[in-house]
Scaffold this motif. Structure first.
Motif, PDB file in Angstrom:
ATOM      1  N   VAL A 120       9.936  34.143   3.337  1.00  0.00           N
ATOM      2  CA  VAL A 120      10.464  32.787   3.428  1.00  0.00           C
ATOM      3  C   VAL A 120      10.277  32.285   4.858  1.00  0.00           C
ATOM      4  CG1 VAL A 120      12.140  33.264   1.611  1.00  0.00           C
ATOM      5  CG2 VAL A 120      12.803  33.561   4.004  1.00  0.00           C
ATOM      6  N   LYS A 121      10.693  31.041   5.100  1.00  0.00           N
ATOM      7  CA  LYS A 121      10.587  30.485   6.445  1.00  0.00           C
ATOM      8  C   LYS A 121      11.854  29.728   6.802  1.00  0.00           C
ATOM      9  CE  LYS A 121       5.555  30.248   6.628  1.00  0.00           C
ATOM     10  NZ  LYS A 121       4.346  29.407   6.828  1.00  0.00           N
ATOM     11  N   ALA A 122      12.302  29.953   8.043  1.00  0.00           N
ATOM     12  CA  ALA A 122      13.472  29.275   8.572  1.00  0.00           C
ATOM     13  C   ALA A 122      13.032  28.263   9.623  1.00  0.00           C
ATOM     14  CB  ALA A 122      14.433  30.290   9.189  1.00  0.00           C
ATOM     15  N   VAL A 123      13.773  27.170   9.739  1.00  0.00           N
ATOM     16  CA  VAL A 123      13.435  26.128  10.709  1.00  0.00           C
ATOM     17  C   VAL A 123      14.124  26.422  12.034  1.00  0.00           C
ATOM     18  CG1 VAL A 123      13.420  23.662  11.200  1.00  0.00           C
ATOM     19  CG2 VAL A 123      13.265  24.459   8.841  1.00  0.00           C
ATOM     20  N   SER A 124      13.336  26.588  13.085  1.00  0.00           N
ATOM     21  CA  SER A 124      13.908  26.840  14.403  1.00  0.00           C
ATOM     22  C   SER A 124      14.305  25.523  15.067  1.00  0.00           C
ATOM     23  CB  SER A 124      12.924  27.612  15.273  1.00  0.00           C
ATOM     24  OG  SER A 124      13.559  28.132  16.421  1.00  0.00           O
ATOM     25  N   TRP A 125      14.828  25.620  16.260  1.00  0.00           N
ATOM     26  CA  TRP A 125      15.412  24.466  16.962  1.00  0.00           C
ATOM     27  C   TRP A 125      14.421  23.320  17.157  1.00  0.00           C
ATOM     28  CZ3 TRP A 125      13.808  22.449  21.677  1.00  0.00           C
ATOM     29  CH2 TRP A 125      12.819  23.181  22.341  1.00  0.00           C
ATOM     30  N   ASP A 126      13.129  23.648  17.318  1.00  0.00           N
ATOM     31  CA  ASP A 126      12.131  22.615  17.598  1.00  0.00           C
ATOM     32  C   ASP A 126      11.300  22.258  16.379  1.00  0.00           C
ATOM     33  OD1 ASP A 126      10.773  24.989  17.374  1.00  0.00           O
ATOM     34  OD2 ASP A 126       9.590  24.761  19.203  1.00  0.00           O
ATOM     35  N   GLY A 127      11.746  22.683  15.198  1.00  0.00           N
ATOM     36  CA  GLY A 127      11.018  22.368  13.970  1.00  0.00           C
ATOM     37  C   GLY A 127       9.989  23.401  13.569  1.00  0.00           C
ATOM     38  N   THR A 128       9.752  24.414  14.405  1.00  0.00           N
ATOM     39  CA  THR A 128       8.789  25.461  14.075  1.00  0.00           C
ATOM     40  C   THR A 128       9.322  26.313  12.928  1.00  0.00           C
ATOM     41  OG1 THR A 128       8.024  25.540  16.366  1.00  0.00           O
ATOM     42  CG2 THR A 128       7.505  27.438  14.977  1.00  0.00           C
ATOM     43  N   MET A 129       8.459  26.589  11.965  1.00  0.00           N
ATOM     44  CA  MET A 129       8.847  27.396  10.817  1.00  0.00           C
ATOM     45  C   MET A 129       8.676  28.873  11.160  1.00  0.00           C
ATOM     46  SD  MET A 129       9.750  24.986   8.876  1.00  0.00           S
ATOM     47  CE  MET A 129      10.089  25.831   7.332  1.00  0.00           C
ATOM     48  N   ILE A 130       9.744  29.635  11.051  1.00  0.00           N
ATOM     49  CA  ILE A 130       9.764  31.044  11.442  1.00  0.00           C
ATOM     50  C   ILE A 130       9.709  31.923  10.199  1.00  0.00           C
ATOM     51  CG2 ILE A 130      10.978  32.821  12.735  1.00  0.00           C
ATOM     52  CD1 ILE A 130      10.040  30.316  14.356  1.00  0.00           C
ATOM     53  N   PRO A 131       8.667  32.745  10.043  1.00  0.00           N
ATOM     54  CA  PRO A 131       8.589  33.637   8.878  1.00  0.00           C
ATOM     55  C   PRO A 131       9.720  34.674   8.894  1.00  0.00           C
ATOM     56  CG  PRO A 131       6.466  33.456   9.983  1.00  0.00           C
ATOM     57  CD  PRO A 131       7.486  32.866  10.902  1.00  0.00           C
ATOM     58  N   VAL A 132      10.281  34.915   7.732  1.00  0.00           N
ATOM     59  CA  VAL A 132      11.330  35.908   7.573  1.00  0.00           C
ATOM     60  C   VAL A 132      11.042  36.717   6.317  1.00  0.00           C
ATOM     61  CG1 VAL A 132      13.809  36.342   7.350  1.00  0.00           C
ATOM     62  CG2 VAL A 132      13.010  34.333   8.630  1.00  0.00           C
ATOM     63  N   SER A 133      11.022  38.025   6.434  1.00  0.00           N
ATOM     64  CA  SER A 133      10.850  38.916   5.287  1.00  0.00           C
ATOM     65  C   SER A 133      12.219  39.376   4.819  1.00  0.00           C
ATOM     66  CB  SER A 133       9.993  40.130   5.664  1.00  0.00           C
ATOM     67  OG  SER A 133       8.715  39.728   6.126  1.00  0.00           O
ATOM     68  N   ILE A 134      12.440  39.320   3.516  1.00  0.00           N
ATOM     69  CA  ILE A 134      13.727  39.708   2.943  1.00  0.00           C
ATOM     70  C   ILE A 134      13.493  40.786   1.898  1.00  0.00           C
ATOM     71  CG2 ILE A 134      15.755  38.924   1.666  1.00  0.00           C
ATOM     72  CD1 ILE A 134      15.276  36.136   2.816  1.00  0.00           C
ATOM     73  N   ILE A 135      14.220  41.885   2.000  1.00  0.00           N
ATOM     74  CA  ILE A 135      14.100  43.003   1.053  1.00  0.00           C
ATOM     75  C   ILE A 135      15.464  43.210   0.413  1.00  0.00           C
ATOM     76  CG2 ILE A 135      13.426  45.411   0.766  1.00  0.00           C
ATOM     77  CD1 ILE A 135      12.552  43.815   4.029  1.00  0.00           C
ATOM     78  N   MET A 136      15.491  43.200  -0.924  1.00  0.00           N
ATOM     79  CA  MET A 136      16.765  43.354  -1.625  1.00  0.00           C
ATOM     80  C   MET A 136      16.510  43.816  -3.054  1.00  0.00           C
ATOM     81  SD  MET A 136      17.741  39.343  -2.152  1.00  0.00           S
ATOM     82  CE  MET A 136      16.730  38.262  -3.189  1.00  0.00           C
ATOM     83  N   LYS A 137      17.572  44.208  -3.722  1.00  0.00           N
ATOM     84  CA  LYS A 137      17.460  44.646  -5.101  1.00  0.00           C
ATOM     85  C   LYS A 137      17.208  43.444  -6.003  1.00  0.00           C
ATOM     86  CE  LYS A 137      19.817  47.357  -8.658  1.00  0.00           C
ATOM     87  NZ  LYS A 137      21.072  48.045  -9.064  1.00  0.00           N
ATOM     88  N   LYS A 138      16.368  43.620  -7.002  1.00  0.00           N
ATOM     89  CA  LYS A 138      16.117  42.556  -7.967  1.00  0.00           C
ATOM     90  C   LYS A 138      17.422  42.149  -8.639  1.00  0.00           C
ATOM     91  CE  LYS A 138      11.408  44.143  -8.972  1.00  0.00           C
ATOM     92  NZ  LYS A 138      10.496  44.730  -9.992  1.00  0.00           N
TER      93      LYS A 138
END
Length: 739
Positions: free
Chosen positions: A473-491
């Motif tokens: 997924v991607k999170a929006v940083s303070w200046d609008g830059t999209m920051i990639p984030v990997s998430i691992i969890m149980k289905k």
């Protein structure tokens, strides 16, 4: 010295046991508050900025007061952690998960045989093995503990096989010090040659301190200068040189070896104090490379020289400059007269340029810039192999010598690319690939057929991730830059804001936390916990531009990107602030330290593992000057202000409710001084009014985490995870007896 603070992320937290129900964290009964650190008022006015540093006294070399502080803090921490219910069971869980399979890494192919470092179930340290063929029986060559005389853990820092496969030059160091003696092993007999050369620094994740001659009759080795008792500590990694040693030399300690490259060797080859000297050879090249570098992972090679091998062996090397600092060389491969280099010039995600060392033709681009981030090169007999990634996922390309025609391997799955290994005397390439839910394995790419097959070199672990999923997924940083984030969890995990969640971040040197497989994540995930990795600026997710957007003047982006990733997890109901923990280690101490300082309300707990949390003072440690290229020089006005912004210590305020903190250091850490971590813990203990614990854990038989034994890692992870479970409110880990 081109040494980064990395290493910690090779042993990422193994959150190994949890239950879905949550409770309110409670304080361990009958355990007093930590012994306070003495406050010695100290205020400096640096370029107009007042800097309060009441714990500056901790930096004094050999300070008995600091040693006492560390011991009393560690004793207090051990007592607090021991009072957490479930910690021993957690240790057993992590120990089990750490032994579900054999890890195979740092593979070398020579004379038709396969050499590799490996850790099998039940083994406590990485051993060196050799295989005559895939499927054969591995033969043990080096168990580093054979060099221990006092039960201090020993680690194999590096090994380099001679081109004929007959000898191995290697180094073993104890207690995480990374200061290894160079030895040479006869592969056939298993006996050591009468060679023992000291002042060799390095490990397999850093840089090659050994370069074998193509005929295997000797090698060139990197060596630190003699560090006198009255020399400033910042001088330790400066003035390095490279020496030639022949196997038939009469001296065992290199006393008569002649320097061939480095500090003040040749007037036409100038070297600054901030640079380090590196020499490289290739079995199929008549040239020797000399390189000056100022950073780790070959991110910044300033100058590249070449000399004929025959001239060097004759004791009269003629170093000719091939490329300078403007190339910003980030990696290379040598084959014959051809030197291929990775460069970001006009290519924010890098390109590959080929140089003709004979000087008969001009440099040419052989892999143009594109969407893929180029991360590594390997020279084969008939082609150059290029490791790349797109959105963090690995790719392998083949560039034929002569025509420069490029083909691409069909990857078996989307995952993080590790080492790529070309056979200098054969076709094809091996590469290691791993995913968040797919075990790591070594694959062979056969260019004739295009087939990609599992070599079977690394057997699959006896564990299943069938019920686990990963999301990008991607999170929006303070200046609008999209920051990639990997998430691992149980289905099927419910996004109700109650999931215990750990967010991991690093963000320096262009290093990328690409997908990796961690069996010790499974118990946490099975019970609804979540692991997330923030690919912040300063790392290499999107190449050189992404790195430079989080270094020096832009370093604060790294912190704000991590905060943005944490806020995303809360906003999207993966977790909430009451159940969110953050972790950063080494240079990632800037990341987690800054996040805690800027947004203490966003986290319930944090792990600072061997972290650079006092960046204003790093300059005055042995590893400070080598890191100017990444962070700057605090003694310069312009640099000071951005280093001040990234310094966590400088932004801790009295009377603030800070998260619970577990700060971890090793007494023998050669990369981040223990006083950095100690000062951070002391400052938070004095400043925080949240009532949450601030603990300082010290290991007296380890360093930066590199070279730690498996059991040391497991015990550290059990302490970390028990601490997090307690503070995130996981039932069964609350000292008040709630289950």
């Amino acid at each position: 010295m081109f040494r980064h603070h990395g290493g910690w992320f090779a042993v990422l937290p193994a959150l190994a046991f949890a239950v879905p129900a949550l409770a309110s964290p409670a304080a361990p009964a009958s355990i007093p508050k930590p012994p306070p650190a003495p406050i010695v008022a100290h205020v400096s006015h640096d370029f107009g900025t007042p800097v309060t540093d009441d714990y500056r006294w901790m930096e004094k070399p050999g300070s008995k007061r600091f040693a006492t502080f560390m011991k009393t803090q560690n004793a207090y921490t051990r007592k607090v952690l021991a009072a957490i219910p479930g910690k021993q069971a957690l240790y057993e869980e992590i120990k089990r998960d750490a032994n579900v399979g054999t890890s195979v890494f740092w593979v070398t192919r020579a004379d038709g045989r396969i050499f590799y470092m490996g850790v099998a179930p039940g083994q406590n340290t990485a051993h060196l093995f050799v295989l005559d063929r895939i499927g054969g029986t591995p033969r043990l060559l080096i168990d580093p503990m054979r060099f221990s005389t006092n039960h201090i853990p020993q680690a194999l820092n590096y090994y380099f096989v001679s081109p004929n496969g007959k000898y191995i030059a290697f180094g073993v160091s104890g207690g995480g010090s990374e200061q290894a003696k160079l030895r040479v092993l006869d592969v056939a007999t298993g006996k050591l040659l009468p060679i023992g050369i000291t002042r060799i620094d390095g490990d397999n994740t850093d840089f090659p301190p050994i370069a074998w001659l193509p005929d295997s009759k000797g090698f060139i080795y990197y060596r630190l200068h003699k560090f006198g008792p009255h020399a400033p500590v910042t001088d330790f990694y400066q003035k390095s040189r490279d020496y030639l040693h022949m196997l038939d030399a009469s001296d065992a300690d290199g006393a008569t070896d002649k320097p061939v490259f480095g500090w003040k060797i040749a007037s036409g080859v100038p070297m600054t104090l901030s640079q380090d000297a590196l020499v490289a050879t290739s079995p199929n090249s008549p040239y020797v490379l000399g390189l000056f570098t100022e950073n780790e992972e070959l991110q910044t090679i300033d100058d590249v020289y070449a000399t004929k091998l025959t001239d060097l062996e004759a004791g009269k090397p003629v170093w000719r400059k091939i490329a300078g600092r403007s190339v910003q060389m980030a990696g290379f491969a040598l084959h014959g007269d051809r030197l291929d280099v990775i460069t970001p010039n006009g290519a924010p995600r890098f390109k590959v340029v080929s140089y003709d060392l004979s000087g008969t033709s001009a440099p040419k681009t052989v892999v143009p810039p594109g969407r893929d981030v180029i991360i590594s090169l390997a020279a084969g007999q008939h082609a150059l192999y290029v490791g790349a990634m797109r959105d963090g996922m690995g790719r392998v390309k083949r560039v034929a010598y002569g025509s420069d025609a490029m083909t691409e391997a069909a990857m078996p799955f989307q995952g993080g690319l590790g080492q790529i290994l070309a056979d200098p005397n054969g076709s094809g390439v091996w590469f290691r690939l791993a995913g968040w839910t797919t075990p790591s394995a070594w694959y062979n790419y056969a260019p004739q057929s295009g087939a990609v097959t599992n070599t079977g070199l690394e057997p699959p672990p006896k564990v299943s991730f069938a019920g686990i999923e990963s999301k990008e997924v991607k999170a929006v940083s303070w200046d609008g830059t999209m920051i990639p984030v990997s998430i691992i969890m149980k289905k099927g995990t419910r996004l109700d804001g109650r999931n215990p969640t750990l967010l991991i971040g690093y963000g320096s040197y262009g290093i990328t936390l690409t997908p990796f497989f961690a069996p010790t994540f499974l118990p946490w995930l099975d019970h609804g916990g979540i692991i997330a990795v923030a690919h912040v600026r300063g790392g290499g997710w999107y190449g050189d531009a992404w790195h430079k957007a989080g270094m020096k003047a832009t370093k604060i982006n790294t912190v704000f990107d991590f905060i943005a990733a944490a806020q995303y997890l809360v906003d999207q109901h993966y977790t909430s602030s009451a159940h969110l923990a953050g972790e950063g280690g080494s240079a990632g101490g800037i990341t987690i330290g800054g996040a805690v300082a800027w947004r203490p309300d966003l986290f319930a707990a944090a792990i600072d593992s061997h972290g650079d949390t006092n960046a204003l003072r790093m300059q005055f440690s042995p590893n400070g000057p080598p890191n100017e290229i990444e962070f700057g020089n605090v003694l310069k006005r312009k640099d000071f202000h951005w280093i001040y912004a990234m310094d966590a210590m400088a932004h801790i305020r009295n009377g603030v409710k800070y998260p619970a903190i577990l700060a971890i250091t090793g007494a023998n850490d050669p990369r981040v001084e223990p006083w950095e971590v100690g000062k951070f813990a002391a400052r938070l203990q004095a400043a925080s009014v949240s009532g949450r614990p601030v603990l300082l854990r010290v290991s007296y038989q380890s360093g930066h985490g590199i070279g730690s034994t498996k059991d040391q890692e497991v015990r550290s992870l059990a302490d970390q995870d028990a601490f997090l479970f307690w503070q995130l409110g996981v039932k069964g880990f609350q000292p008040d007896g709630s289950k």
